[in-house]
Design a protein around this motif. Structure first.
Motif, short mmCIF file in Angstrom:
data_model
loop_
_atom_site.label_atom_id
_atom_site.label_comp_id
_atom_site.label_asym_id
_atom_site.label_seq_id
_atom_site.Cartn_x
_atom_site.Cartn_y
_atom_site.Cartn_z
N ALA A 21 0.83 -1.21 0.00
CA ALA A 21 0.00 0.00 0.00
C ALA A 21 0.86 1.25 0.00
CB ALA A 21 -0.94 0.00 1.21
N TYR A 22 1.95 1.23 0.76
CA TYR A 22 2.81 2.42 0.83
C TYR A 22 3.58 2.64 -0.47
CZ TYR A 22 1.65 3.40 5.64
OH TYR A 22 0.96 3.74 6.78
N ARG A 23 3.97 1.56 -1.14
CA ARG A 23 4.63 1.73 -2.44
C ARG A 23 3.68 2.37 -3.44
NH1 ARG A 23 9.43 0.40 -3.68
NH2 ARG A 23 8.86 0.52 -5.89
N ILE A 28 2.27 7.54 -6.36
CA ILE A 28 1.35 8.65 -6.67
C ILE A 28 2.01 9.98 -6.32
CG2 ILE A 28 -0.84 9.74 -6.04
CD1 ILE A 28 -1.93 6.88 -5.55
N VAL A 29 2.63 10.04 -5.15
CA VAL A 29 3.30 11.27 -4.72
C VAL A 29 4.43 11.62 -5.69
CG1 VAL A 29 4.68 12.33 -2.89
CG2 VAL A 29 2.72 10.89 -2.30
N GLN A 30 5.14 10.61 -6.14
CA GLN A 30 6.25 10.84 -7.08
C GLN A 30 5.74 11.41 -8.40
OE1 GLN A 30 8.60 7.31 -8.24
NE2 GLN A 30 10.40 8.48 -7.58
N LYS A 35 7.49 15.79 -2.48
CA LYS A 35 8.44 15.07 -1.65
C LYS A 35 7.70 14.45 -0.47
CE LYS A 35 12.13 16.37 -4.00
NZ LYS A 35 12.96 15.39 -4.75
N ILE A 36 8.37 13.51 0.22
CA ILE A 36 7.73 12.78 1.31
C ILE A 36 8.54 12.91 2.59
CG2 ILE A 36 7.17 10.49 2.22
CD1 ILE A 36 6.39 9.68 -0.62
N SER A 121 16.15 8.14 -5.21
CA SER A 121 15.67 9.25 -6.06
C SER A 121 15.40 10.52 -5.27
CB SER A 121 14.38 8.82 -6.78
OG SER A 121 13.32 8.67 -5.85
N GLU A 122 15.57 10.45 -3.94
CA GLU A 122 15.34 11.58 -3.03
C GLU A 122 13.88 12.02 -3.02
OE1 GLU A 122 18.24 14.73 -3.22
OE2 GLU A 122 19.88 13.33 -3.56
N LEU A 123 12.98 11.07 -3.31
CA LEU A 123 11.56 11.34 -3.09
C LEU A 123 11.31 11.50 -1.59
CD1 LEU A 123 8.55 11.37 -4.10
CD2 LEU A 123 8.53 8.93 -3.55
N ILE A 124 11.94 10.61 -0.80
CA ILE A 124 11.82 10.66 0.66
C ILE A 124 12.96 11.52 1.18
CG2 ILE A 124 11.79 9.32 2.79
CD1 ILE A 124 10.93 6.89 1.04
#
Length: 463
Positions: A21-23, A28-30, A35-36, A121-124
Motif C-alpha cells: 500500500a505504501y509503495r 502517486i506522490v512521485q 516530496k515525502i 531518487s530523493e523522493l523521501i
C-alpha cells in the motif's frame, strides 16, 4: 508527511512486512512531483486530536500484552495504555526473542530495503522516528481514552513491573532502598495545588522527588537516544534528514511546578531546562527537533490554566538553536485564521527577514495540519496561499531546494554517546533568543479580517 503505520505493515506476524500500500502511495506522490516526510509510526492511530481512524499496534503484539500486560504504559491505579509499548520493555526480549528496540530497528531496515528506489531518487527527504504516543517523545500521561480532559495535569506512567524494577534498582544504587514511586501526584484531571506532589514547596522539590523526576526524564531521553541511534545506523549514507517530535505541553507551564510537563517526562522547571538535554541528544544523531503548538498565543488561553505556549515555543526552539541543530515545527490544531498564521510566521523566523543575507534564526521547515475540505474552502485557501508566500519571504517558488540551503547530504554516523554530565549541563536555564514582535512578515491584521467577514456577510445576503 505520511504516517507509516507499524500496525498496518507488520500486522500479519513478526517480521512479516507488507509495504504494498505504501509503495502505491509513494508512486502517486512521485508522479505529482512532491516530496515525502515519512514517519515511522510505532504507536496507535486513534485517541489523539485529529485521528480520524483507528489503527492499533500489530495484533500479535497486543496478543503478547494479553499474557503480559506490563508491556504497556501503566498508571498508579494499574490502568494500561495500549497505544504504544512502555519504555520499560525497550531492552526486554519479550517479542518472540526480540526486544522492542530490535523490533523498531528491524522495521526501519525493512523500510529502507523496500523503499530503496524512493530513497535513492530523493523522493523521501525526512524520516521522523516515532518515539511514543502520537509519535512524540513523551509518556502518554494525558490519555482521553482514560478520562483525561484539558487542562488536567495527567499522571505518571511508570507503574509497569519493568519500570518499577528499574526504579527500585536505581534507588538502591544511590543508597535509598526505601524510596518508592510517587503515590501522591493526583489523578488525570487534578490541578497542581490539589496534590501533595505538585503543590508549592512539596514532594517534587524534595531529594526523593528530584531523584524520581531525574530518573523518569532520563529514561525517556535514553529511550529516544537508543532508537535514534538505530535509525541512524539503518539510514546511514542515505540522503535524508532524521527527525524526532517533542510535544507542546503548554498548560500549567506558568505554574511553578510545570506539573503536566513533569508527568509527561519533561523535567522542566523555572530553574531547570527540560528540553535542551533532548536537543543535545538529537544533536549527536544529526537529527531535527520537531516541535508543535506554533500557532498558539497566550492571549487565547484561559488564565486559570496558566498556559504559556509562546514562552514554551521560545524556550524549546532556543535550546535547539543553541545546540546547533535544525528545528522544525507544526501547528497543534487546525486553524485557518490570520492570527494563527502570523504566530507561526513569528516563530519560524523570529527576527524577521535579514535583507543582507540569511536570517540568523530560522526554522528548517513547517508541517501544516492539515489538508482538508475546510482548508480548500475559497476564503481559507486564499489566506493560506498568502501565508505560504510569506513563509518564503514573498519570493517566488524555487524548485531547486539546494538554492536555498536545504541540500540533502548523506547521513553521517552518530557521534559518541553523551555522558550524564553532558545532559546535566544542558539543564542549566538560559534566556531564549529575543523574539521580534514587530516582524514585517504579517499575513494581515484586524482590518483584513473585518473586510473578509464583511464580504462573507454581503455574499450570504446576495445568495
Amino acid at each position: 508527511m505520511v504516517d507509516v503505520w507499524w500496525g498496518i505493515v507488520e500486522s500479519k506476524g513478526p517480521k512479516q512486512y507488507d509495504w504494498t500500500a505504501y509503495r502505491s502511495l509513494f508512486q502517486i506522490v512521485q508522479r505529482c512531483n512532491l516530496k515525502i516526510q515519512a514517519i515511522m509510526s510505532f504507536h496507535q492511530c486513534g485517541g489523539n486530536v485529529g485521528d480520524a481512524v483507528n489503527i492499533p499496534i500489530p495484533q500479535w503484539v497486543l496478543g503478547i500484552g494479553e499474557k503480559d500486560s506490563d508491556i504497556f504504559y501503566t498508571n498508579k491505579n494499574g490502568n494500561r495504555n495500549r497505544e504504544c509499548l512502555t519504555i520499560g520493555v525497550d531492552n526486554q526480549p519479550l517479542f518472540y526473542g526480540r526486544t522492542a528496540v530490535q523490533m523498531y530497528s528491524d522495521y526501519m531496515k525493512s523500510f529502507r530495503e523496500s523503499m530503496s528506489d524512493f530513497l535513492e531518487s530523493e523522493l523521501i527527504i525526512d524520516i521522523e522516528v516515532g518515539l511514543g504516543p502520537a509519535g512524540e517523545l513523551r509518556c502518554p500521561s494525558y490519555p482521553e481514552s482514560q478520562g483525561w480532559v484539558f487542562p488536567g495535569i495527567g499522571e505518571f506512567q511508570c507503574y509497569d513491573k519493568y519500570l518499577e524494577a528499574d526504579f527500585k534498582e536505581a534507588a538502591i544504587n544511590v543508597g535509598h532502598p526505601k524510596w518508592e514511586l510517587p503515590d501522591n501526584a493526583g489523578s488525570y484531571n487534578a490541578t497542581p495545588e490539589s496534590t501533595e506532589f505538585f503543590c508549592p514547596n512539596r514532594t517534587y522539590l524534595t531529594d526523593r522527588g528530584q531523584f524520581f523526576l531525574t530518573w523518569y526524564s532520563n529514561k525517556l531521553i535514553t529511550h529516544g537516544d537508543q532508537i535514534m541511534d538505530e535509525a541512524n545506523k539503518v539510514f546511514l549514507g542515505c540522503r535524508v534528514k532524521l527527525a524526532a517530535k517533542v510535544a507542546g505541553i503548554h498548560w500549567w507551564y506558568k505554574d511553578d511546578s510545570h506539573a503536566t510537563e513533569l508527568t509527561s517526562g519533561y523535567y522542566n522547571l523555572n530553574d531547570r531546562d527540560g528540553y535542551r538535554p533532548i536537543a543535545r541528544m538529537l544533536s549527536r544523531h544529526h537529527a531535527i527537533l520537531n516541535f508543535t503548538c506554533l500557532e498558539m498565543r497566550d492571549s487565547e488561553q484561559i488564565a486559570a490554566d496558566k498556559c504559556g505556549p509562546e514562552e514554551l515555543v521560545q524556550q524549546v526552539l532556543s535550546g535547539g538553536w543553541r545546540e546547533k541543530i535544525e528545528v522544525a515545527g507544526e501547528n497543534a490544531l487546525s486553524r485557518y485564521d490570520r492570527a494563527a498564521y502570523n504566530q507561526i510566521l513569528l516563530n519560524a523566523r523570529p527576527n524577521g527577514v535579514n535583507r543582507d543575507g540569511p536570517p540568523e534564526l530560522k526554522m528548517y521547515g513547517i508541517i501544516y495540519l492539515r489538508l482538508s475540505d475546510n482548508l480548500l474552502d475559497r476564503n481559507n485557501f486564499k489566506i493560506f496561499k498568502t501565508f505560504v508566500k510569506k513563509m518564503h519571504a514573498d519570493q517566488d517558488h524555487c524548485a531547486d531546494s539546494r538554492k536555498y540551503g536545504q541540500c540533502l547530504d548523506p547521513l553521517e554516523r552518530s557521534n559518541p554517546k553523551l555522558s550524564a554530565e553532558d545532559l546535566l549541563e544542558a539543564t542549566e536555564p538560559m534566556k531564549p533568543f529575543p523574539w521580534d514582535k514587530e516582524t514585517d512578515m504579517s499575513v494581515g491584521g484586524e482590518l483584513a479580517d473585518f473586510f473578509d467577514k464583511f464580504i462573507e456577510k454581503i455574499t450570504s445576503i446576495l445568495k
